[in-house]
Design an enzyme around this catalytic site. Structure first.
Site, short mmCIF file in Angstrom:
data_model
loop_
_atom_site.label_atom_id
_atom_site.label_comp_id
_atom_site.label_asym_id
_atom_site.label_seq_id
_atom_site.Cartn_x
_atom_site.Cartn_y
_atom_site.Cartn_z
N GLY A 62 0.82 -1.22 0.00
CA GLY A 62 0.00 0.00 0.00
C GLY A 62 0.86 1.26 0.00
N ASP A 105 0.05 -9.02 1.89
CA ASP A 105 -0.96 -8.08 1.39
C ASP A 105 -2.01 -8.90 0.64
OD1 ASP A 105 -0.59 -4.69 0.70
OD2 ASP A 105 -2.30 -5.82 -0.08
N ASN A 125 -6.31 -3.09 -1.93
CA ASN A 125 -6.15 -1.68 -2.32
C ASN A 125 -4.73 -1.43 -2.85
OD1 ASN A 125 -7.31 0.89 -2.66
ND2 ASN A 125 -6.32 1.63 -0.79
N ILE A 138 -5.07 -10.99 6.07
CA ILE A 138 -4.68 -11.17 7.48
C ILE A 138 -5.84 -11.63 8.36
CG2 ILE A 138 -2.70 -9.60 7.45
CD1 ILE A 138 -4.69 -7.63 9.03
N PHE A 185 0.22 -2.34 8.81
CA PHE A 185 -0.48 -1.29 8.05
C PHE A 185 -1.85 -1.76 7.55
CE2 PHE A 185 4.04 -0.31 7.15
CZ PHE A 185 4.07 1.03 7.49
N SER A 216 -3.99 6.79 13.75
CA SER A 216 -4.30 8.02 13.00
C SER A 216 -4.68 9.13 13.97
CB SER A 216 -5.49 7.71 12.09
OG SER A 216 -6.07 8.89 11.59
N TYR A 262 -14.38 4.23 10.98
CA TYR A 262 -12.94 4.03 10.74
C TYR A 262 -12.15 4.43 11.99
CZ TYR A 262 -8.21 5.26 9.26
OH TYR A 262 -6.84 5.37 9.20
N LYS A 285 -9.61 2.28 14.78
CA LYS A 285 -8.25 2.62 15.23
C LYS A 285 -8.19 2.66 16.76
CE LYS A 285 -6.27 2.75 11.30
NZ LYS A 285 -5.35 1.67 10.94
N PHE A 306 -0.59 12.05 11.03
CA PHE A 306 -1.44 13.18 10.70
C PHE A 306 -1.81 13.04 9.20
CE2 PHE A 306 -2.28 15.76 14.47
CZ PHE A 306 -1.73 14.87 15.38
N LEU A 329 -7.29 15.49 -0.17
CA LEU A 329 -7.01 16.75 -0.87
C LEU A 329 -5.92 16.62 -1.94
CD1 LEU A 329 -7.38 19.84 -1.07
CD2 LEU A 329 -5.63 20.07 0.73
P1 NAD Z 1 -3.41 1.64 1.60
O1 NAD Z 1 -4.82 1.25 1.36
O2 NAD Z 1 -2.65 2.26 0.50
O3 NAD Z 1 -2.59 0.37 2.10
C1 NAD Z 1 -3.18 -0.66 2.87
C2 NAD Z 1 -2.72 -1.97 2.29
O4 NAD Z 1 -3.26 -3.02 3.10
C3 NAD Z 1 -3.20 -2.22 0.87
O5 NAD Z 1 -2.12 -2.66 0.07
C4 NAD Z 1 -4.29 -3.29 1.00
O6 NAD Z 1 -4.34 -4.11 -0.13
C5 NAD Z 1 -3.80 -4.03 2.25
N1 NAD Z 1 -4.87 -4.68 3.03
C6 NAD Z 1 -6.03 -4.16 3.48
N2 NAD Z 1 -6.72 -5.08 4.15
C7 NAD Z 1 -5.99 -6.21 4.16
C8 NAD Z 1 -6.17 -7.52 4.69
N3 NAD Z 1 -7.25 -7.87 5.35
N4 NAD Z 1 -5.18 -8.42 4.51
C9 NAD Z 1 -4.05 -8.11 3.83
N5 NAD Z 1 -3.84 -6.90 3.30
C10 NAD Z 1 -4.80 -5.96 3.45
O7 NAD Z 1 -3.41 2.57 2.91
P2 NAD Z 1 -2.25 3.51 3.49
O8 NAD Z 1 -2.60 4.91 3.19
O9 NAD Z 1 -0.92 2.98 3.10
O10 NAD Z 1 -2.51 3.28 5.03
C11 NAD Z 1 -1.79 2.31 5.78
C12 NAD Z 1 -2.23 2.33 7.21
O11 NAD Z 1 -2.05 3.64 7.74
C13 NAD Z 1 -3.71 1.99 7.42
O12 NAD Z 1 -3.82 1.23 8.61
C14 NAD Z 1 -4.36 3.34 7.58
O13 NAD Z 1 -5.52 3.27 8.36
C15 NAD Z 1 -3.26 4.10 8.32
N6 NAD Z 1 -3.35 5.57 8.12
C16 NAD Z 1 -3.35 6.10 6.86
C17 NAD Z 1 -3.44 7.47 6.69
C18 NAD Z 1 -3.49 8.08 5.32
O14 NAD Z 1 -3.90 9.24 5.21
N7 NAD Z 1 -3.07 7.39 4.27
C19 NAD Z 1 -3.50 8.30 7.82
C20 NAD Z 1 -3.49 7.72 9.08
C21 NAD Z 1 -3.41 6.34 9.23
C1 WQD Z 2 -7.66 17.67 4.08
C2 WQD Z 2 -8.30 19.04 3.98
C3 WQD Z 2 -10.69 19.02 3.66
C4 WQD Z 2 -10.69 17.25 -0.31
C5 WQD Z 2 -8.20 12.21 6.43
C6 WQD Z 2 -8.80 11.27 7.41
C7 WQD Z 2 -7.86 11.04 8.56
C8 WQD Z 2 -6.50 10.60 8.07
C9 WQD Z 2 -5.97 11.55 7.07
C10 WQD Z 2 -6.52 8.18 7.95
C11 WQD Z 2 -9.61 19.13 4.75
C12 WQD Z 2 -9.99 19.64 2.47
C13 WQD Z 2 -10.28 17.78 0.89
C14 WQD Z 2 -11.31 18.12 -1.26
C15 WQD Z 2 -11.03 19.94 0.26
N1 WQD Z 2 -6.58 9.32 7.41
N2 WQD Z 2 -10.44 19.10 1.18
N3 WQD Z 2 -11.45 19.44 -0.93
O1 WQD Z 2 -9.93 14.85 6.29
O2 WQD Z 2 -7.76 15.87 7.18
O3 WQD Z 2 -8.00 13.45 7.06
O4 WQD Z 2 -6.93 11.72 6.00
O5 WQD Z 2 -6.37 7.90 9.10
O6 WQD Z 2 -8.42 10.07 9.37
O7 WQD Z 2 -10.02 11.83 7.89
O8 WQD Z 2 -7.76 14.71 4.96
O9 WQD Z 2 -7.12 15.01 2.61
O10 WQD Z 2 -9.52 14.47 3.15
O11 WQD Z 2 -8.64 16.70 3.74
O12 WQD Z 2 -11.18 21.15 0.52
O13 WQD Z 2 -11.74 17.70 -2.36
O14 WQD Z 2 -8.63 19.30 2.60
O15 WQD Z 2 -11.86 19.72 3.98
O16 WQD Z 2 -9.64 20.40 5.31
P1 WQD Z 2 -8.47 14.80 6.41
P2 WQD Z 2 -8.27 15.14 3.52
#
Ligand code: NAD
Ligand code: WQD
Length: 337
Positions: free
Chosen positions: A12, A33, A37, A61, A82, A126, A151, A155, A179, A201
């Site tokens: 991912g 994986d 996704n 998993i 992850f 998160s 979601y 967490k 963040f 965004l």
């Molecule tokens: P992503 O979707 O790109 O990566 C997740 C990966 O996990 C994917 O490759 C998917 O195929 C795999 N996956 C999902 N469910 C699975 C399962 N049951 N078994 C095996 N593989 C599985 O997401 P990401 O952005 O890389 O996020 C990774 C982690 O970080 C997640 O736990 C997410 O909640 C957390 N996180 C992400 C963000 C963000 O903004 N991207 C922010 C905070 C926390």
């Molecule tokens: C960022 C800012 C929107 C899209 C999310 C999850 C959070 C974490 C990180 C996983 C906000 C604004 C967005 C658009 C916009 N993920 N925006 N137009 O909401 O801060 O956080 O991702 O854990 O849990 O909620 O991120 O990128 O969606 O938004 O104006 O088309 O951009 O309002 O202020 P967010 P985001």
């Protein structure tokens, strides 16, 4: 001695950058994986960056038997977890999909770890666990009782399970609260692969600039912030990935315990700041309109990341311009590496 780390969700967005960071630090990596996704091609792209093959098991998993078989085949010292679903809006529409995958996944993984006497875990959490915050910067002592989506609930529950196992089950856990991760590897070989219309965004901005979307809607400019738009703490995914290597070392050095770290740049940028930075580095004028507020958006939130700086010896090296530059380079290079 060289450690072997199982990385769940290692193909991912954040996982793939972390696999690169681990391999660059001479850590032996096993990826699990289920491709829900991500695509298998990411494994080849990681190797294109590091020169090191990726040992990949295509396993879900939540499948205890298949996961146990991986632990039987490999000698694993610790896990970075992850694998989860991550779309906040989808979790509101389909909460059980999130409870099943994210919570079942965590429980199954920890049970299989315990059966195989592997008890060190770094877990992806998160900043969403802080809910609707009223003040920033937020440190790790901020209450986490008000999840704003299913979601977020997953967490919180997973954090709590890991804390329990650290207290009573001999586990060593590091919980990382990210963040807003953005940007991509400077090679443009790996980056975020949003399916369908992006919620976030930065992918929305890059897809608009690339002509895939007509225009970006800024969700509200009547907030109590200097320019009226929301403020977030954007962190370069490569900085985030490097923090996992440090967190892993920290986990191995701990006694039975569980520590929580915020991972952010410690700075807040508004939506308009992000658009301006993107326009500057890409040289393109972005088509955007101001729209209504998005339900559930927190007005402003950024991290106090000083605990990670002190205990992990980690700080961000890449600024907002580099986040936008690499996100744009990745958008333009999606098909080639
Ligand atoms: P992503 O979707 O790109 O990566 C997740 C990966 O996990 C994917 O490759 C998917 O195929 C795999 N996956 C999902 N469910 C699975 C399962 N049951 N078994 C095996 N593989 C599985 O997401 P990401 O952005 O890389 O996020 C990774 C982690 O970080 C997640 O736990 C997410 O909640 C957390 N996180 C992400 C963000 C963000 O903004 N991207 C922010 C905070 C926390
Ligand atoms: C960022 C800012 C929107 C899209 C999310 C999850 C959070 C974490 C990180 C996983 C906000 C604004 C967005 C658009 C916009 N993920 N925006 N137009 O909401 O801060 O956080 O991702 O854990 O849990 O909620 O991120 O990128 O969606 O938004 O104006 O088309 O951009 O309002 O202020 P967010 P985001």
């Amino acid at each position: 001695m060289k450690k072997t780390i199982l990385v769940t969700g290692g193909l991912g967005y954040i996982g793939s950058h972390t696999v690169v960071a681990l391999q660059e630090q001479n850590v032996n990596v096993i990826v699990v994986d289920n491709l829900s996704n991500s695509i298998k091609e990411v494994a080849r792209r990681i190797t294109a960056i590091t020169g090191i093959p990726v040992k990949l098991h295509i396993v879900d998993i939540t499948d205890a038997l298949a996961l146990d078989a991986v632990f039987q085949q490999e000698t694993i010292d610790g896990v970075i977890h992850f694998a989860a679903h991550k779309a906040v809006g989808e979790s509101v529409r389909q909460p059980f999909k999130y409870y099943r995958n994210n919570i079942d996944g965590m429980i199954t993984l920890q049970q299989v770890m315990q059966q195989n006497n592997v008890k060190t875990m770094v877990f992806s959490s998160s900043c969403t666990v802080y809910g609707d915050t009223r003040r920033s910067p937020i440190d790790e002592t901020h209450p986490v009782t008000e999840a704003i989506s299913p979601y977020g609930t997953t967490k919180l529950v997973c954090e709590q399970i890991l804390k329990d196992l650290c207290k009573h089950g001999g586990f060593k856990g590091v919980i990382l609260r990210y963040f807003n991760p953005v940007g991509a590897h400077s090679s443009a070989c790996i980056g975020e692969l949003p399916l369908g219309v992006p919620d976030n965004l930065v992918p929305y901005i890059t897809q608009t600039a690339a002509g895939i979307r007509e225009k970006l809607t800024v969700f509200g400019n009547d907030y109590d912030t200097p320019d009226g738009t929301n403020i977030r703490d954007y962190i370069h995914v490569v900085d985030l990935a490097k923090a996992h290597v440090k967190a892993l070392d920290f986990a191995f050095g701990m006694q039975q315990n569980c520590e929580v770290f915020n991972l952010g740049a410690g700075k807040g940028y508004s939506v308009l700041d992000v658009i301006k930075a993107f326009e500057k580095v890409s040289g393109k004028e972005l088509a955007y309109v101001i729209g209504a507020r998005r339900a559930g958006d927190v007005e402003q939130i950024w991290a106090d990341a000083s605990k990670a700086e002190q205990l992990l010896n980690w700080t961000c090296q890449h600024d907002l311009d580099e986040m936008m530059e690499t996100a744009w380079k990745w958008q333009m290079a999606l098909t080639g590496c």
